[in-house]
Design a protein around this motif. Structure first.
Motif, PDB file in Angstrom:
ATOM      1  N   GLY A 224      -8.155  15.733   3.633  1.00  0.00           N
ATOM      2  CA  GLY A 224      -6.957  16.517   3.367  1.00  0.00           C
ATOM      3  C   GLY A 224      -7.204  17.990   3.670  1.00  0.00           C
ATOM      4  N   VAL A 266      -8.940   6.715   2.787  1.00  0.00           N
ATOM      5  CA  VAL A 266      -8.457   7.808   1.939  1.00  0.00           C
ATOM      6  C   VAL A 266      -7.167   7.405   1.242  1.00  0.00           C
ATOM      7  CG1 VAL A 266      -7.713  10.211   1.903  1.00  0.00           C
ATOM      8  CG2 VAL A 266      -9.328   9.456   3.608  1.00  0.00           C
ATOM      9  N   PRO A 267      -7.124   7.532  -0.082  1.00  0.00           N
ATOM     10  CA  PRO A 267      -5.868   7.246  -0.770  1.00  0.00           C
ATOM     11  C   PRO A 267      -4.801   8.268  -0.347  1.00  0.00           C
ATOM     12  CG  PRO A 267      -7.594   7.906  -2.338  1.00  0.00           C
ATOM     13  CD  PRO A 267      -8.202   7.949  -0.987  1.00  0.00           C
ATOM     14  N   ARG A 268      -3.607   7.780  -0.031  1.00  0.00           N
ATOM     15  CA  ARG A 268      -2.562   8.651   0.513  1.00  0.00           C
ATOM     16  C   ARG A 268      -1.387   8.770  -0.429  1.00  0.00           C
ATOM     17  NH1 ARG A 268      -2.747   9.453   6.199  1.00  0.00           N
ATOM     18  NH2 ARG A 268      -0.772  10.505   5.862  1.00  0.00           N
ATOM     19  N   LEU A 269      -1.290   9.916  -1.081  1.00  0.00           N
ATOM     20  CA  LEU A 269      -0.161  10.142  -1.970  1.00  0.00           C
ATOM     21  C   LEU A 269       1.148  10.277  -1.220  1.00  0.00           C
ATOM     22  CD1 LEU A 269      -1.116  12.713  -4.687  1.00  0.00           C
ATOM     23  CD2 LEU A 269      -0.339  10.378  -4.953  1.00  0.00           C
ATOM     24  N   ASP A 270       1.058  10.851  -0.019  1.00  0.00           N
ATOM     25  CA  ASP A 270       2.293  11.077   0.733  1.00  0.00           C
ATOM     26  C   ASP A 270       2.923   9.753   1.168  1.00  0.00           C
ATOM     27  OD1 ASP A 270      -0.137  11.064   2.281  1.00  0.00           O
ATOM     28  OD2 ASP A 270       1.081  11.407   4.044  1.00  0.00           O
ATOM     29  N   ALA A 272       3.020   7.204  -0.944  1.00  0.00           N
ATOM     30  CA  ALA A 272       3.147   6.476  -2.211  1.00  0.00           C
ATOM     31  C   ALA A 272       4.317   5.500  -2.221  1.00  0.00           C
ATOM     32  CB  ALA A 272       3.285   7.457  -3.370  1.00  0.00           C
ATOM     33  N   ALA A 273       5.379   5.839  -1.510  1.00  0.00           N
ATOM     34  CA  ALA A 273       6.569   4.999  -1.553  1.00  0.00           C
ATOM     35  C   ALA A 273       6.346   3.675  -0.828  1.00  0.00           C
ATOM     36  CB  ALA A 273       7.747   5.732  -0.928  1.00  0.00           C
ATOM     37  N   HIS A 275       3.037   2.556   0.758  1.00  0.00           N
ATOM     38  CA  HIS A 275       1.718   1.976   1.049  1.00  0.00           C
ATOM     39  C   HIS A 275       1.444   0.724   0.232  1.00  0.00           C
ATOM     40  CE1 HIS A 275      -0.235   3.095  -2.662  1.00  0.00           C
ATOM     41  NE2 HIS A 275       0.160   4.334  -2.530  1.00  0.00           N
ATOM     42  N   GLN A 276       0.471  -0.032   0.713  1.00  0.00           N
ATOM     43  CA  GLN A 276       0.053  -1.211  -0.030  1.00  0.00           C
ATOM     44  C   GLN A 276      -0.766  -0.751  -1.215  1.00  0.00           C
ATOM     45  OE1 GLN A 276      -2.410  -3.019   2.829  1.00  0.00           O
ATOM     46  NE2 GLN A 276      -0.725  -3.763   4.095  1.00  0.00           N
TER      47      GLN A 276
END
Ligand SMILES: Nc1ncnc2c1ncn2[C@@H]1O[C@H](COP(=O)(O)OP(=O)(O)O)[C@@H](O)[C@H]1O
Ligand SMILES: Nc1ncnc2c1ncn2[C@@H]1O[C@H](COP(=O)(O)OP(=O)(O)O)[C@@H](O)[C@H]1O
Ligand code: SF4
Ligand SMILES: [Mg+2]
Ligand SMILES: [Mg+2]
Lengths: 342, 336
Positions: A224, A266-270, A272-273, A275-276
Motif C-alpha cells: 500500500g 495482501v488483504p484489500r479493504l478497497d 471489501a464489497a 472480494h472473497q
C-alpha cells in the motif's frame, strides 16, 4: 551516466561470511534512480533491501560483510559522477553528510538519547555546512517547522524520549534534510508507526519531495505504501531483483509470479464489497539464505514451476518491453496464458 | 451509566460489561498512587458463539488489556466478565481452572512465547499435562501428532526445537498449543502482525479453517484493519480505552458511522496506484491514557467536534440494526 540519472547500481553483490557459511544477502542487483524520482524497493524480510541500501552508503559491517562485486555510480552535488564502491572513506563521509541522507524504521537507534534534538540537528549543520552554533540552531528550528513540528523553537530543547514515535521520525527527517541531500534513503520509515501517524509522515515526505526536488529510495514491505509513494518499483526476493517497472504496471500487469503472489496475498479493504472471504497465500516459506534453491530461488513456492527448467540456471533479468524488467524464464508463456498455475 | 451490551443475547459466549482496567502509577517515597493509566475505560460487548469478533485500534488503545482481562490474566478494576452466561469476574484464581481450559490465547510473537529449550512436541503437550488430559503418554503423543497435522505441520517435527522453524511455522506451533486442550474461546492477540504478507495470508486462512472445523469463537485483536476485515464477522474499533464503533465487518468498512473509523480507514494506503482518494489526515498524536480528554476521548483529533463533545461521554448506541457508534453527533453528512 544519462543526464537525468542520479544513481546507477549495476550487479551489486554483498556477501556475509559467517561461521555457518556465506550469506549472499545481495547477489547481483541492478537499478537506477532518476533525479526527483522515488524508487521503492519492496520485498519480504530478509530479501536484502536494507543490505543493498547500506552498501550504497558503504556502511556494511566488515567483517562479516563485504561488497564483492558491482558498482554504484552516483552523481554528486558537485556534478562529478563517482563509483561509490571504490571511493575512500573520507570521500564517503562527505557524501553521507552532503549528498545522501538516510532515515530508518526506529529513530531511537539513530538519535542520541543524551542530547537535545536541537543540539543533534545543529551539530549536523555545523559539521556539514560550517555554520556557527547560533546559526545552526536557528536553522534547526526552521527544519523542525518544515517537518511540521509545532512550536519548533521550544522543541529544540526536548530530548528524544520526550517525543512520540511520529515526532521522532519527523526529527530524523529534519536532520536528514538539513544538509539538503539529493538522495534520501528511507528504510521502512513508517513501519513502526500507527497508520494515522504513517499517513502524516507519508504526506510530509511527498510534500518535501516536491519542495526540495530530491530523489527518494523508499524501502518497505508494505505494498500500500509503495502504491502511494513510488514512481518506480524494484521487487526483491532472496537477494535478487525479480521485477522492476513503473508503479502502475507493477500493480496492474505484474510479470513475475512472486510479484503476482505478493499482490494476491495482501488483504484489500478497497475490495471489501466484492472480494472473497479468503486470501490467496503464497505456499511455503522464505528460503534459508545459506541454502538457496537451485535456479530460480522462488521455484519451490511458484505455481508456474516447471521441473528441469526453473530449477537449473538462475534466470536472467530480461526486458519485457518499455523497461519492464523480469527475472523469470516463463514470463512470456505465463503472460500469453499458455501455462496455467498449478 | 446505562448498561449497553451490543447484541446482548443468550447466544453470547463471552460478554464484558462496563469493563475497566486502570493501571496505577505510583510515585514519591510512600509509593502512593499518583495517577492511573486508563487502559480500558468502560467497555461493553459480547462475542457470539461461533463468531470472530475483531478488535482493532492503534497501539495503546487497550486491545491487549481487554483480551487479557477477559482471560483473567489481568484483574479488572471494574465491570463484569461472563463466560457461557456465568459471571467469572470474581471466581478465585484456584477455581478458574476449568475456565482456563476453555479459553486460550495466541500471541503476536511466536518466538518469545515458545520456550526455546523445549521440543515442539513438549510445547504442544504441556497444556495437556497441566490440565491432566489425554492421560497416557501414548494418547498425548497421538493428540500432538493430530494437532500438528491440524495446523499444517509435519507430525515428524515433534522432536525439533522452535528455532528450527520460520516465523509462520512457529505461529502454527503456537496455535496447535492453544488448541491442545480443545478450547471454545480463543483470544488471538495480533497473531499475524509479525509475519510477512505471504505468510500472514497462510495463517489467516488457517485460523479461518480451524474456526469452521472446530466451531471456535475468537476475539481477533489486530491493528491492521484490512486483515481483521477478512477474518471477522463483526468488528469493534477501540480508541483510548473505549469502543468507538461496533458493526458487522463489511458494514463497518462500507459505511463507517464514527469519525474515528472514517479517519482510520482513510489512513490505510491502498495497494492500487490508480486509486487516488481524498485522505483525512488526523493531526497530532493519541493523547495520554493517563489524562484522556473529557467528554468524547477522540474530540481533540476529530474534525467534526463541537463544543458539546467536551462535556458528554458518548454512549455506544445502535444507529442501525447491529451497528453501534459512540458519537453524540448524528447529523454528520456521510456518517449518518
Ligand atoms: N551482519 C550480518 N551478518 C550476517 N548476515 C546478515 C547480516 N546483515 C544482514 N544479513 C543477512 O542478509 C540478508 C538480507 O538482510 P536485509 O537486507 O536486512 O533484509 P531486508 O531489509 O530485506 O529485510 C538476510 O538473510 C540477513 O540475515
Ligand atoms: N502493566 C501495565 N502497567 C501500566 N500501563 C500499562 C500496562 N499494560 C498496558 N498499559 C498501558 O495501557 C494502555 C493500553 O495498552 P494495551 O492494552 O497494550 O494496548 P494495545 O494492545 O491496544 O496496543 C497503554 O497506554 C499501555 O501503555
Ligand atoms: S522461473 Fe519458474 S519458478 Fe521462477 S518464477 Fe518463473 S515460473 Fe516460477
Ligand atoms: Mg530491512
Ligand atoms: Mg496489543
Amino acid at each position: 551516466m544519462d543526464e537525468k540519472r542520479l544513481v546507477d547500481v549495476t550487479d551489486l553483490k554483498v556477501h556475509f561470511f559467517t561461521d555457518d557459511g556465506v550469506v549472499k544477502a545481495v547477489d547481483g542487483v541492478s537499478f537506477h534512480i532518476d533525479k526527483g524520482e522515488t524508487l521503492a524497493v519492496v520485498g519480504e524480510s530478509g530479501s536484502g533491501k536494507s543490505v543493498a541500501s547500506l552498501a550504497m552508503m558503504r556502511l556494511i559491517p566488515n567483517p562479516p560483510g563485504k561488497i564483492v562485486g558491482g558498482q554504484v555510480l552516483f552523481r554528486g552535488k558537485d556534478g562529478k559522477t563517482r563509483d561509490l564502491v571504490k571511493e575512500d572513506e573520507a570521500t564517503m563521509r562527505k557524501i553521507r553528510g552532503n549528498d545522501i541522507a538516510m532515515i530508518f524504521q526506529e529513530p531511537m537507534t539513530s538519535l542520541n538519547p543524551v542530547y537535545t534534538v536541537g543540539d543533534q540537528i545543529a551539530e549536523a549543520i555545523v559539521l556539514h555546512q560550517g555554520k556557527s552554533k547560533k546559526e545552526a540552531l536557528d536553522q534547526a528550528a526552521e527544519m523542525l517547522d518544515l517537518v511540521g513540528i509545532p512550536e519548533p523553537k521550544k522543541r529544540l530543547s526536548n530530548y528524544p524520549h520526550q517525543m512520540s514515535g511520529g515526532m521522532r521520525q519527523r526529527v530524523m527527517i529534519a536532520m536528514a534534510l538539513s544538509c539538503n541531500p539529493s538522495l534520501l534513503i528511507a528504510d521502512e520509515p513508517t513501519t513502526a508507526l500507527d497508520v494515522t501517524i504513517q499517513a502524516q509522515i507519508l504526506e510530509l515526505m511527498n510534500k518535501l519531495r516536491e519542495e526540495i526536488g530530491m530523489s527518494i529510495l523508499f524501502i518497505t514491505h508494505n505494498l500500500g505504501v509503495v502504491a502511494e509513494m513510488a514512481d518506480r518499483v524494484v521487487v526483491m526476493y532472496a537477494g535478487r531483483a525479480v521485477e522492476e517497472a513503473d508503479v502502475v504496471p507493477t500493480f496492474k500487469k505484474p510479470l513475475h509470479p512472486y510479484t503476482m503472489g505478493l499482490l494476491n496475498s495482501v488483504p484489500r479493504l478497497d475490495l471489501a464489497a466484492t472480494h472473497q472471504q479468503r486470501l490467496e497465500a503464497i505456499p511455503g516459506n522464505v528460503p534459508n539464505p545459506l541454502n538457496l534453491p537451485q535456479g530460480c530461488a522462488f521455484h519451490p513456492r511458484c505455481k508456474f514451476f516447471k521441473p528441469g527448467l526453473c530449477d537449473q540456471d538462475i534466470p536472467v533479468l530480461q526486458d519485457a518491453g518499455n523497461g519492464h524488467m523480469v527475472r523469470c524464464v516463463r514470463w512470456a508463456e505465463i503472460q500469453k496464458g499458455e501455462v496455467v498455475g498449478a | 451509566m446505562s448498561a449497553v451490551v451490543p447484541e446482548t443475547t443468550t447466544a453470547n459466549l463471552v460478554e464484558v460489561t462496563h469493563l475497566k482496567k486502570w493501571f496505577p502509577i505510583r510515585g514519591g517515597i510512600l509509593s502512593r498512587v499518583v495517577a492511573n493509566v486508563k487502559a480500558v475505560n468502560d467497555v461493553s460487548f459480547g462475542v457470539k458463539k461461533g463468531e470472530v469478533l475483531g478488535l482493532v485500534g492503534e497501539s495503546g488503545s487497550g486491545k491487549t488489556t481487554v483480551g487479557r482481562t477477559i482471560l483473567r490474566l489481568i484483574e479488572p478494576t471494574e465491570g463484569t466478565i461472563s463466560f457461557q452466561g456465568q459471571d467469572i469476574t470474581h471466581i478465585p484464581k484456584n477455581q478458574l481452572r476449568s475456565y482456563r481450559r476453555k479459553m486460550q490465547i495466541i500471541f503476536q510473537d511466536p518466538f518469545a512465547s515458545l520456550n526455546p529449550r523445549m521440543t515442539v512436541g513438549d510445547i504442544i503437550a504441556e497444556p495437556l499435562v497441566i490440565h491432566n488430559l489425554e492421560g497416557s503418554a501414548q494418547a498425548r503423543n497421538d493428540r500432538v501428532a493430530e494437532l500438528l497435522q491440524l495446523v499444517g505441520l509435519n507430525p515428524d517435527h515433534v522432536r525439533r526445537y522452535p528455532h528450527e522453524f520460520s516465523g509462520g511455522q512457529r505461529q502454527r506451533i503456537g496455535i496447535a498449543r492453544a488448541l491442545a486442550v480443545r478450547p471454545e474461546f480463543i483470544v488471538a492477540d495480533e497473531p499475524v502482525s509479525a509475519l510477512d504478507v505471504s505468510i500472514q495470508a497462510q495463517v489467516v486462512n488457517l485460523l479461518q479453517d480451524l474456526k469452521e472445523q472446530l466451531g471456535l469463537t475468537i476475539l481477533f485483536i489486530a491493528h491492521d484493519l484490512a486483515v481483521v476485515e477478512y477474518i471477522s464477522d463483526r468488528i469493534a474499533v477501540m480508541y483510548l480505552g473505549k469502543v468507538m464503533e461496533l458493526a458487522p465487518s463489511r458494514d463497518l468498512y462500507l459505511k463507517p458511522r464514527h469519525p474515528y473509523t472514517e479517519a482510520l480507514l482513510s489512513a490505510i494506503p491502498t495497494p492500487d496506484p490508480t486509486i487516488k482518494r481524498e485522505r483525512i489526515v488526523l493531526q497530532g498524536d493519541i493523547p495520554s491514557p493517563i489524562n484522556p480528554p473529557s467528554g468524547c476521548v477522540f474530540r481533540t483529533r476529530c474534525r467534526y467536534a463541537i463544543a458539546e463533545c467536551a462535556n458528554t461521554v458518548p454512549e455506544l448506541k445502535e444507529v442501525s440494526p447491529g451497528h453501534f457508534k459512540a458519537c453524540i453527533r448524528d447529523d454528520i453528512p456521510g456518517l449518518s
